[in-house]
Motif scaffolding. Structure first.
Motif, PDB file in Angstrom:
ATOM      1  N   THR A   1      -6.521  -4.569  34.240  1.00 54.82           N
ATOM      2  CA  THR A   1      -5.864  -3.310  34.595  1.00 54.82           C
ATOM      3  C   THR A   1      -5.243  -3.338  35.982  1.00 54.82           C
ATOM      4  O   THR A   1      -4.157  -2.803  36.194  1.00 54.82           O
ATOM      5  N   GLY A   2      -5.898  -4.003  36.950  1.00 52.06           N
ATOM      6  CA  GLY A   2      -5.352  -4.043  38.306  1.00 52.06           C
ATOM      7  C   GLY A   2      -4.037  -4.783  38.355  1.00 52.06           C
ATOM      8  O   GLY A   2      -3.071  -4.343  39.014  1.00 52.06           O
ATOM      9  N   VAL A   3      -3.964  -5.905  37.652  1.00 50.98           N
ATOM     10  CA  VAL A   3      -2.726  -6.694  37.612  1.00 50.98           C
ATOM     11  C   VAL A   3      -1.623  -5.900  36.924  1.00 50.98           C
ATOM     12  O   VAL A   3      -0.471  -5.864  37.388  1.00 50.98           O
ATOM     13  N   GLN A   4      -1.957  -5.225  35.843  1.00 51.90           N
ATOM     14  CA  GLN A   4      -0.961  -4.457  35.099  1.00 51.90           C
ATOM     15  C   GLN A   4      -0.464  -3.248  35.881  1.00 51.90           C
ATOM     16  O   GLN A   4       0.735  -2.925  35.850  1.00 51.90           O
ATOM     17  N   LYS A   5      -1.351  -2.568  36.585  1.00 56.44           N
ATOM     18  CA  LYS A   5      -0.939  -1.400  37.363  1.00 56.44           C
ATOM     19  C   LYS A   5       0.082  -1.771  38.433  1.00 56.44           C
ATOM     20  O   LYS A   5       1.022  -1.020  38.708  1.00 56.44           O
ATOM     21  N   LEU A   6      -0.105  -2.940  39.053  1.00 56.50           N
ATOM     22  CA  LEU A   6       0.800  -3.374  40.111  1.00 56.50           C
ATOM     23  C   LEU A   6       2.024  -4.103  39.556  1.00 56.50           C
ATOM     24  O   LEU A   6       2.937  -4.444  40.310  1.00 56.50           O
ATOM     25  N   GLY A   7       2.024  -4.343  38.238  1.00 53.61           N
ATOM     26  CA  GLY A   7       3.188  -4.972  37.607  1.00 53.61           C
ATOM     27  C   GLY A   7       3.444  -6.387  38.082  1.00 53.61           C
ATOM     28  O   GLY A   7       4.601  -6.790  38.246  1.00 53.61           O
ATOM     29  N   ILE A   8       2.376  -7.158  38.307  1.00 51.36           N
ATOM     30  CA  ILE A   8       2.542  -8.499  38.884  1.00 51.36           C
ATOM     31  C   ILE A   8       2.099  -9.601  37.910  1.00 51.36           C
ATOM     32  O   ILE A   8       1.805 -10.717  38.319  1.00 51.36           O
ATOM     33  N   GLU A   9       2.111  -9.299  36.615  1.00 53.50           N
ATOM     34  CA  GLU A   9       1.717 -10.290  35.614  1.00 53.50           C
ATOM     35  C   GLU A   9       2.584 -11.549  35.693  1.00 53.50           C
ATOM     36  O   GLU A   9       2.117 -12.657  35.432  1.00 53.50           O
ATOM     37  N   ASN A  10       3.856 -11.373  36.052  1.00 54.98           N
ATOM     38  CA  ASN A  10       4.789 -12.501  36.048  1.00 54.98           C
ATOM     39  C   ASN A  10       4.753 -13.344  37.317  1.00 54.98           C
ATOM     40  O   ASN A  10       5.541 -14.280  37.459  1.00 54.98           O
ATOM     41  N   GLU A  11       3.847 -13.019  38.236  1.00 55.11           N
ATOM     42  CA  GLU A  11       3.743 -13.824  39.451  1.00 55.11           C
ATOM     43  C   GLU A  11       2.983 -15.123  39.208  1.00 55.11           C
ATOM     44  O   GLU A  11       2.922 -15.987  40.081  1.00 55.11           O
ATOM     45  N   VAL A  12       2.395 -15.245  38.021  1.00 58.07           N
ATOM     46  CA  VAL A  12       1.751 -16.496  37.605  1.00 58.07           C
ATOM     47  C   VAL A  12       2.294 -16.857  36.222  1.00 58.07           C
ATOM     48  O   VAL A  12       2.819 -16.004  35.506  1.00 58.07           O
TER      49      VAL A  12
ATOM     50  N   GLN B   1      -3.158  -1.822  48.123  1.00 58.53           N
ATOM     51  CA  GLN B   1      -2.046  -1.463  47.244  1.00 58.53           C
ATOM     52  C   GLN B   1      -2.534  -0.852  45.940  1.00 58.53           C
ATOM     53  O   GLN B   1      -1.979   0.136  45.450  1.00 58.53           O
ATOM     54  N   LEU B   2      -3.610  -1.412  45.391  1.00 56.76           N
ATOM     55  CA  LEU B   2      -4.141  -0.888  44.129  1.00 56.76           C
ATOM     56  C   LEU B   2      -4.770   0.484  44.322  1.00 56.76           C
ATOM     57  O   LEU B   2      -4.566   1.393  43.506  1.00 56.76           O
ATOM     58  N   ALA B   3      -5.526   0.655  45.408  1.00 58.21           N
ATOM     59  CA  ALA B   3      -6.153   1.961  45.675  1.00 58.21           C
ATOM     60  C   ALA B   3      -5.095   3.045  45.851  1.00 58.21           C
ATOM     61  O   ALA B   3      -5.244   4.169  45.360  1.00 58.21           O
ATOM     62  N   LEU B   4      -4.013   2.710  46.555  1.00 54.80           N
ATOM     63  CA  LEU B   4      -2.935   3.680  46.747  1.00 54.80           C
ATOM     64  C   LEU B   4      -2.242   4.005  45.436  1.00 54.80           C
ATOM     65  O   LEU B   4      -1.874   5.158  45.186  1.00 54.80           O
ATOM     66  N   TRP B   5      -2.069   3.002  44.584  1.00 56.93           N
ATOM     67  CA  TRP B   5      -1.476   3.253  43.257  1.00 56.93           C
ATOM     68  C   TRP B   5      -2.339   4.254  42.497  1.00 56.93           C
ATOM     69  O   TRP B   5      -1.833   5.208  41.902  1.00 56.93           O
ATOM     70  N   GLN B   6      -3.650   4.028  42.533  1.00 53.39           N
ATOM     71  CA  GLN B   6      -4.567   4.886  41.789  1.00 53.39           C
ATOM     72  C   GLN B   6      -4.577   6.306  42.342  1.00 53.39           C
ATOM     73  O   GLN B   6      -4.599   7.280  41.579  1.00 53.39           O
ATOM     74  N   SER B   7      -4.536   6.428  43.663  1.00 55.14           N
ATOM     75  CA  SER B   7      -4.544   7.759  44.272  1.00 55.14           C
ATOM     76  C   SER B   7      -3.229   8.487  44.012  1.00 55.14           C
ATOM     77  O   SER B   7      -3.214   9.701  43.773  1.00 55.14           O
ATOM     78  N   GLU B   8      -2.129   7.754  44.049  1.00 52.65           N
ATOM     79  CA  GLU B   8      -0.824   8.362  43.734  1.00 52.65           C
ATOM     80  C   GLU B   8      -0.781   8.800  42.268  1.00 52.65           C
ATOM     81  O   GLU B   8      -0.190   9.836  41.934  1.00 52.65           O
TER      82      GLU B   8
END
Length: 312
Positions: free
Chosen positions: A170-181, A12-19
């Motif tokens: 940066t990986g957590v922020q890019k995927l917008g999942i900070e609030n999952e913890v 998911q992170l690699a695809l975010w970066q490539s997009e």
């Protein structure tokens, strides 16, 4: 060029970066088609063994590089921290993008900081660099391996397997999942010095002048300066990705750069560390010169011993 193909991992992170890179390229070249070609790398397949024991972070780039050399793709998008300092013949680093937040982060559902963690708390991380940093400030902490993509790692934390885990901010922020913890706490570089190139994207290209010219528009001057220092430091030490090395160059203004670096044993019992300021005019040689200072203090011998520990 009518069509440009980007080789990317399927995470998911690699695809975010490539997009992200695809969108940036299409801003500059609206008439050029940009396509993603997905690959599963060896590093994605082997999830039960620490990277240090199976060849380091280059395992995430080999399949993408082969696709470029075979003509199946023109460029590959990597987290720069995963890109070895030496390239296969016919490949090179075409650009480095604007840097995101380079810090590591502590994630936990119970504790907001290292200070809050109880005696003997369990932290998940497989990174030898992060293990070294943790042991330096909290020798009592129990460290357990943690592999898998970001979502898998967070799921393991939420399942109660760890009191906390360490991930790149940066990986957590890019995927917008900070609030999952409950607690997501970036860690000061004074405590945990990042990997070379952390939070920067590296665009790998074939040695094709047209391709190099196309991606050159993505190159960020500050990220180029900082990553040049960091990568030359690691390259001079010849440490590779499988030993504990942290290095972070931070441009302070148009004249000065702060350069933090550390090497040592994974358990933190022995380290060589420095925190200096250098002239921005010296960025091309600064990493090399600091590495030479480290070598004079026994860094190569220390890293050789650290590598033996990593491969046990």
């Amino acid at each position: 060029m009518e069509k440009l193909v980007i080789a990317t991992r399927r995470s998911q992170l690699a695809l975010w970066q490539s997009e992200y890179i695809k969108a940036k390229l299409q801003e500059h070249y609206p008439d050029m088609e940009v396509e993603l070609q997905e690959f599963v790398t060896k590093g994605d397949k082997i999830l039960d063994v620490p990277l240090a024991k199976i060849g380091g972070k280059g395992l995430f780039t080999k399949e993408l590089e082969l696709a470029m050399l075979n003509g199946d793709a023109h460029i590959a998008v990597h987290s720069l921290k995963d890109v070895p300092t030496k390239f296969e013949e016919g490949l090179e680093l075409g650009a480095v993008t604007k840097r995101f937040d380079a810090r590591d982060a502590l994630l936990s559902n119970k504790y907001a900081s290292f200070e809050d963690l109880p005696q003997g708390a369990v932290i998940g991380t497989t990174s030898l660099r992060r293990r070294m940093a943790i042991k330096l400030i909290r020798p009592d902490i129990e460290l357990l391996d943690l592999r898998g993509n970001i979502n898998t790692r967070i799921a393991k934390l939420n399942a109660g397997e760890y009191d906390a885990i360490i991930l790149a901010t940066t990986g957590v922020q890019k995927l917008g999942i900070e609030n999952e913890v409950k607690y997501f706490t970036p860690i000061s570089t004074d405590i945990m010095i990042p990997s070379m190139g952390q939070a920067t994207l590296g665009i790998e290209v074939t040695s094709n002048e047209e391709i190099k010219k196309i991606v050159s528009v993505l190159n960020d001057k500050d990220a180029h300066i900082e990553s040049t220092i960091e990568r030359s430091f690691v390259d001079t030490l010849q440490g590779g990705c499988q030993v504990p090395i942290g290095v972070k160059a931070t441009i302070l203004d148009d004249k000065e750069i702060r350069l933090q670096a550390i090497v040592g044993m994974p358990d933190g019992t022995e380290t060589i560390k420095d925190d200096i300021k250098i002239s921005i005019d010296d960025y091309e040689t600064a990493g090399i010169e600091l590495a030479k200072v480290f070598i004079s203090k026994g860094a190569k011998e220390l890293l050789e011993r650290a590598e033996k520990v990593a491969f046990k």
